[in-house]
Design a protein around this motif. Structure first.
Motif, PDB file in Angstrom:
ATOM      1  N   LEU A 231       0.818  -1.203   0.000  1.00  0.00           N
ATOM      2  CA  LEU A 231       0.000   0.000   0.000  1.00  0.00           C
ATOM      3  C   LEU A 231       0.851   1.251   0.000  1.00  0.00           C
ATOM      4  N   THR A 232       0.319   2.311  -0.583  1.00  0.00           N
ATOM      5  CA  THR A 232       0.950   3.623  -0.523  1.00  0.00           C
ATOM      6  C   THR A 232       0.665   4.257   0.834  1.00  0.00           C
ATOM      7  N   ASP A 233       1.274   5.415   1.072  1.00  0.00           N
ATOM      8  CA  ASP A 233       0.998   6.148   2.311  1.00  0.00           C
ATOM      9  C   ASP A 233      -0.463   6.571   2.383  1.00  0.00           C
ATOM     10  N   ALA A 234      -1.124   6.642   1.219  1.00  0.00           N
ATOM     11  CA  ALA A 234      -2.545   6.996   1.170  1.00  0.00           C
ATOM     12  C   ALA A 234      -3.433   5.759   1.271  1.00  0.00           C
ATOM     13  N   CYS A 235      -2.834   4.605   1.584  1.00  0.00           N
ATOM     14  CA  CYS A 235      -3.563   3.335   1.774  1.00  0.00           C
ATOM     15  C   CYS A 235      -4.190   2.828   0.483  1.00  0.00           C
ATOM     16  N   GLU A 236      -3.572   3.159  -0.644  1.00  0.00           N
ATOM     17  CA  GLU A 236      -4.026   2.664  -1.935  1.00  0.00           C
ATOM     18  C   GLU A 236      -3.043   1.642  -2.470  1.00  0.00           C
ATOM     19  N   ASN A 237      -3.499   0.830  -3.419  1.00  0.00           N
ATOM     20  CA  ASN A 237      -2.629  -0.144  -4.068  1.00  0.00           C
ATOM     21  C   ASN A 237      -1.447   0.589  -4.693  1.00  0.00           C
ATOM     22  N   ASN A 238      -0.218   0.147  -4.372  1.00  0.00           N
ATOM     23  CA  ASN A 238       0.955   0.843  -4.915  1.00  0.00           C
ATOM     24  C   ASN A 238       1.322   0.369  -6.318  1.00  0.00           C
ATOM     25  N   HIS A 239       0.572  -0.603  -6.840  1.00  0.00           N
ATOM     26  CA  HIS A 239       0.792  -1.121  -8.205  1.00  0.00           C
ATOM     27  C   HIS A 239       2.231  -1.566  -8.415  1.00  0.00           C
ATOM     28  N   ASP A 240       2.883  -1.956  -7.316  1.00  0.00           N
ATOM     29  CA  ASP A 240       4.209  -2.540  -7.423  1.00  0.00           C
ATOM     30  C   ASP A 240       4.060  -3.948  -8.007  1.00  0.00           C
ATOM     31  N   ARG A 241       5.164  -4.604  -8.246  1.00  0.00           N
ATOM     32  CA  ARG A 241       5.172  -5.912  -8.897  1.00  0.00           C
ATOM     33  C   ARG A 241       4.291  -6.922  -8.165  1.00  0.00           C
ATOM     34  N   VAL A 242       3.801  -7.895  -8.937  1.00  0.00           N
ATOM     35  CA  VAL A 242       3.118  -9.048  -8.364  1.00  0.00           C
ATOM     36  C   VAL A 242       4.169 -10.128  -8.178  1.00  0.00           C
ATOM     37  N   TYR A 243       4.546 -10.368  -6.942  1.00  0.00           N
ATOM     38  CA  TYR A 243       5.559 -11.375  -6.631  1.00  0.00           C
ATOM     39  C   TYR A 243       4.877 -12.708  -6.344  1.00  0.00           C
ATOM     40  N   THR A 244       5.492 -13.775  -6.810  1.00  0.00           N
ATOM     41  CA  THR A 244       4.878 -15.092  -6.668  1.00  0.00           C
ATOM     42  C   THR A 244       4.662 -15.472  -5.208  1.00  0.00           C
ATOM     43  N   TYR A 245       5.558 -15.072  -4.322  1.00  0.00           N
ATOM     44  CA  TYR A 245       5.400 -15.513  -2.933  1.00  0.00           C
ATOM     45  C   TYR A 245       4.219 -14.847  -2.258  1.00  0.00           C
ATOM     46  N   ASN A 246       3.921 -13.595  -2.633  1.00  0.00           N
ATOM     47  CA  ASN A 246       2.733 -12.951  -2.096  1.00  0.00           C
ATOM     48  C   ASN A 246       1.476 -13.702  -2.522  1.00  0.00           C
ATOM     49  N   GLN A 247       1.428 -14.119  -3.776  1.00  0.00           N
ATOM     50  CA  GLN A 247       0.278 -14.864  -4.271  1.00  0.00           C
ATOM     51  C   GLN A 247       0.173 -16.215  -3.562  1.00  0.00           C
ATOM     52  N   GLY A 248       1.320 -16.841  -3.312  1.00  0.00           N
ATOM     53  CA  GLY A 248       1.316 -18.115  -2.592  1.00  0.00           C
ATOM     54  C   GLY A 248       0.798 -17.975  -1.173  1.00  0.00           C
ATOM     55  N   LEU A 249       1.226 -16.938  -0.480  1.00  0.00           N
ATOM     56  CA  LEU A 249       0.752 -16.730   0.888  1.00  0.00           C
ATOM     57  C   LEU A 249      -0.740 -16.435   0.920  1.00  0.00           C
ATOM     58  N   ALA A 250      -1.258 -15.784  -0.111  1.00  0.00           N
ATOM     59  CA  ALA A 250      -2.699 -15.545  -0.183  1.00  0.00           C
ATOM     60  C   ALA A 250      -3.449 -16.872  -0.258  1.00  0.00           C
ATOM     61  N   ILE A 251      -2.942 -17.798  -1.068  1.00  0.00           N
ATOM     62  CA  ILE A 251      -3.534 -19.130  -1.150  1.00  0.00           C
ATOM     63  C   ILE A 251      -3.461 -19.824   0.214  1.00  0.00           C
ATOM     64  N   GLY A 252      -2.259 -19.813   0.805  1.00  0.00           N
ATOM     65  CA  GLY A 252      -2.047 -20.510   2.071  1.00  0.00           C
ATOM     66  C   GLY A 252      -2.856 -19.936   3.211  1.00  0.00           C
ATOM     67  N   ASP A 286       4.638 -20.015 -20.984  1.00  0.00           N
ATOM     68  CA  ASP A 286       4.815 -21.330 -21.610  1.00  0.00           C
ATOM     69  C   ASP A 286       4.654 -22.458 -20.603  1.00  0.00           C
ATOM     70  N   GLY A 287       3.718 -22.281 -19.690  1.00  0.00           N
ATOM     71  CA  GLY A 287       3.413 -23.327 -18.724  1.00  0.00           C
ATOM     72  C   GLY A 287       4.300 -23.373 -17.504  1.00  0.00           C
ATOM     73  N   ILE A 288       5.298 -22.482 -17.405  1.00  0.00           N
ATOM     74  CA  ILE A 288       6.257 -22.504 -16.299  1.00  0.00           C
ATOM     75  C   ILE A 288       6.097 -21.254 -15.444  1.00  0.00           C
ATOM     76  N   LEU A 289       6.084 -21.449 -14.120  1.00  0.00           N
ATOM     77  CA  LEU A 289       5.986 -20.330 -13.184  1.00  0.00           C
ATOM     78  C   LEU A 289       7.223 -19.445 -13.300  1.00  0.00           C
ATOM     79  N   VAL A 290       7.022 -18.133 -13.337  1.00  0.00           N
ATOM     80  CA  VAL A 290       8.141 -17.209 -13.474  1.00  0.00           C
ATOM     81  C   VAL A 290       8.001 -16.063 -12.475  1.00  0.00           C
ATOM     82  N   GLU A 291       9.116 -15.590 -11.994  1.00  0.00           N
ATOM     83  CA  GLU A 291       9.218 -14.307 -11.311  1.00  0.00           C
ATOM     84  C   GLU A 291       9.606 -13.282 -12.368  1.00  0.00           C
ATOM     85  N   TRP A 292       9.205 -12.045 -12.214  1.00  0.00           N
ATOM     86  CA  TRP A 292       9.524 -11.077 -13.266  1.00  0.00           C
ATOM     87  C   TRP A 292      11.030 -10.914 -13.432  1.00  0.00           C
TER      88      TRP A 292
END
Length: 630
Positions: A231-252, A286-292
């Motif tokens: 989040l930004t200081d204004a509590c909005e989405n900072n539109h920073d990168r989508v990292y795979t581990y963040n997505q994984g923790l959301a699942i978990g 191409d079917g393979i998980l990637v980090e940017w």
């Protein structure tokens, strides 16, 4: 992630380049990968990768060198492996880490930051990784102390839940500068796990539900179901990168909360987080998980190297929970690509699971990338395990410095196997080596297997005789182990032949590195030893050597010692000032001749820290050595 002067210097450091490897051995197109794979093969691959990872574990500091939070994730991965495979051989290391590192440590001793005790520091997400690691240890051992430690860390993290900013959420750091996905994903997973393991709990469940309400309806989740970093200081989405581990923790987190509440909407959110990530072009190419940072030309760093494995950990949990074939198929695809495309001859697994690389952007491999890829191999192992396994591993030989005569190099081949029921197993061994090289090894061995989860390991001596005209460079030898039960595993080693000794510290020094006790690598290039860490090079001079000298380009607060046997040491260089800016960088020439009197002509050079308390130890940039006979 903990940011310090030293970690900032190491972010783009290259590790072990994987050049010119497995793509040539990949014959089937990605679309032809089998969905489930063979359980025995999956177990064999996971066991081999786990053994390579644990070879980098430092038993003295009881962690993996130079990275505090990465060590927590790597140890949780080993816990995942032990729980899923039944192979409990690494419990002692897990226990060693708990007992050795549960107290306080000054800044620079373990991670750059001060460790307050109970695995807590100013980096709240670092603390969260250790809490999840001790939850896994509790599931493995049932020991109350591991659960108690997770509770202690959880209470520490709870102090940083702050509804006065952005309506809730855990702060990322003690300075309260940032609210992000990783820390809050950890918090939901941890609180829900604690609720499930503490009889009669209400407090941890209330914390989990409060956190989920804030997280699931917060600004970090985009319309596409992907989480931006924070989040930004204004509590909005900072539109920073989508990292795979963040997505994984959301699942978990969603999964664990569903287990605690039975609320089907949370299970559906876990599916949504997974499906959003697995859409082609989202976090998959191409079917393979990637980090940017996997893209050719991008610089990876020691943090990004482990992100994809965290995603696979929680995708495995989702696949086990739902039985959805799509998730199993995706896991199998990752495991197959890692094994066939992303693996070196000696079992190292790189950062790009596709194996893609170029001369300017090599596919680097170190213990962090090993732990990450191992999570995919673990996920490919069926939850109910496998009936059998077979692995083989070769020790890596010393550098060979030719002197006009054939040179013999001694290695060890280790073969391990398991079976569900007691039996005798015959393993046939076949060697491949360069033309003109002679390899002395038994053609078969017989193993007595007791059955169950017991791992039987047999070590065999292997002697390689290298002809005097062998070309300088890297030469490969391999041993194929196979059984009549169609088990098949190939171990490999790289023999380095070098008539000239010249290498850069940290990027070219792997074959010369005899012992690494917690050193780090920067991109200057250079290998450094801070605090109580050290590293040792070995120069295996030919038998006829009578004189030798080395020139070391070194900086900062160094101590340099020499030895004839790697046991008795003589200090030959010491910086007496606390220099932190490499202003003393220069060439130092050392006479190695007095150390040629051991049983062989090996000479050992060790580098450590002259002022262990401030974290700016000796850094080696380049080493050259010369020798002569007669």
């Amino acid at each position: 992630m903990t940011m310090t002067r030293r970690t900032l210097a190491t972010l783009s450091a290259a590790a072990v380049p994987i050049l010119g490897l497995a793509p040539a051995a990949w014959s089937a197109p990605p679309g032809s990968l089998s969905a489930g794979g063979d359980a025995s093969r999956a177990l064999s691959r996971a066991r081999a990768a786990a053994e390579v990872l644990m070879a980098d574990y430092d038993p003295d500091k009881a962690w993996f060198p130079s990275s505090w939070w990465n060590s927590a994730v790597a140890l949780q991965t080993i816990g995942d492996y032990m729980l899923r495979s039944g192979d409990l051989r690494f419990l002692d290391q897990l226990e060693r880490t708990f007992e050795r590192n549960k107290g306080p440590f000054p800044a620079g001793e373990l991670s750059g930051d001060e460790i307050y005790g109970s695995f807590c520091s100013r980096a709240i997400d670092d603390s969260g990784w250790w809490a999840l690691t001790w939850m896994r240890a509790y599931d493995l051992t049932g020991e109350q102390k591991h659960l108690d430690m997770a509770v202690t860390i959880g209470e520490f993290m709870s102090d940083f839940w702050d509804p006065s900013t952005c309506g809730g959420g855990i702060w990322w750091d003690e300075e309260r500068t940032y609210k992000n996905a990783v820390t809050n994903g950890q918090w939901i997973r941890l609180t829900a796990q604690l609720h499930a393991r503490i009889p009669g709990d209400r407090q941890w469940l209330e914390r989990a539900l409060e956190a989920w309400e804030w997280y699931a309806h917060g600004a970090m989740i985009g319309e596409d179901g992907l989480l931006n970093d924070g989040l930004t200081d204004a509590c909005e989405n900072n539109h920073d990168r989508v990292y795979t581990y963040n997505q994984g923790l959301a699942i978990g987190g969603a999964l664990e909360l569903w287990r605690a509440t039975g609320d089907e909407t949370q299970l559906e959110r876990a599916r949504c987080f997974a499906d959003s990530a697995l859409a082609e072009g989202a976090l998959v190419e191409d079917g393979i998980l990637v980090e940017w940072t996997d893209a050719l030309g991008e610089s990876t760093n020691d943090n990004h190297k482990q992100f994809k494995g965290i995603f696979l950990r929680y995708l495995m949990d989702l696949a086990d929970t739902t039985g959805d074939a799509r998730y199993r198929e995706f896991v199998a695809r990752q495991a197959a690509s890692i094994w066939e495309r992303d693996r070196t001859l000696d079992g190292r697994l790189g950062v790009r699971w596709s194996g893609e690389e170029s001369a300017d952007s090599p596919n680097v491999a170190d213990w962090r990338t090993q732990a990450s890829a191992l999570s995919a191999l673990i996920a490919d192992l069926p939850a109910d395990g496998a009936d059998s396994s077979l692995t083989a591993a070769l020790t890596q030989p010393s550098v060979v410095i030719p002197d006009g005569e054939p040179t013999a190099s001694s290695l060890q081949l280790e073969v391990t196997a398991t079976t569900a029921a007691a039996r005798k197993l015959v393993v046939h061994l076949e060697v491949e080596a360069p033309d003109g090289w002679i390899v002395d090894l038994a053609s078969r061995i017989r193993l007595d297997l007791p059955g169950g989860d017991a791992v039987v390991a047999v070590e065999l001596p292997l002697t390689v005789t290298i002809p005097p005209d062998a070309a300088d460079g890297v030469h490969e030898i391999s041993v194929r182990a196979r059984t009549s039960a169609q088990q098949d595993f190939t171990a490999g080693a790289r023999v380095v032949v070098a008539r000239e000794i010249a290498f850069a510290g940290g990027t070219e020094d792997g074959p010369w590195l005899w012992e690494d006790r917690g050193s780090g690598v920067t991109d200057e290039p250079g290998r450094f030893a801070d605090g109580t860490s050290s590293f040792t090079y070995r120069f295996p001079f030919p038998a006829g050597t009578t004189t030798a000298q080395a020139t070391v380009t070194i900086s900062n607060q160094f101590v340099v010692e020499l030895s004839a046997d790697g046991s008795e040491w003589t200090s030959v260089l010491r910086e007496t000032e606390q220099i932190r800016d490499a202003s003393n960088r220069g060439d130092r020439t050392l006479d190695l001749t007095p150390y040629l009197g051991g049983e062989d002509k090996d000479v050992y050079l060790r580098v450590s820290d002259a002022f262990a308390e401030d974290g700016w130890g000796g850094q080696v940039h380049r080493v050259t050595a010369e020798h002569s006979a007669g």
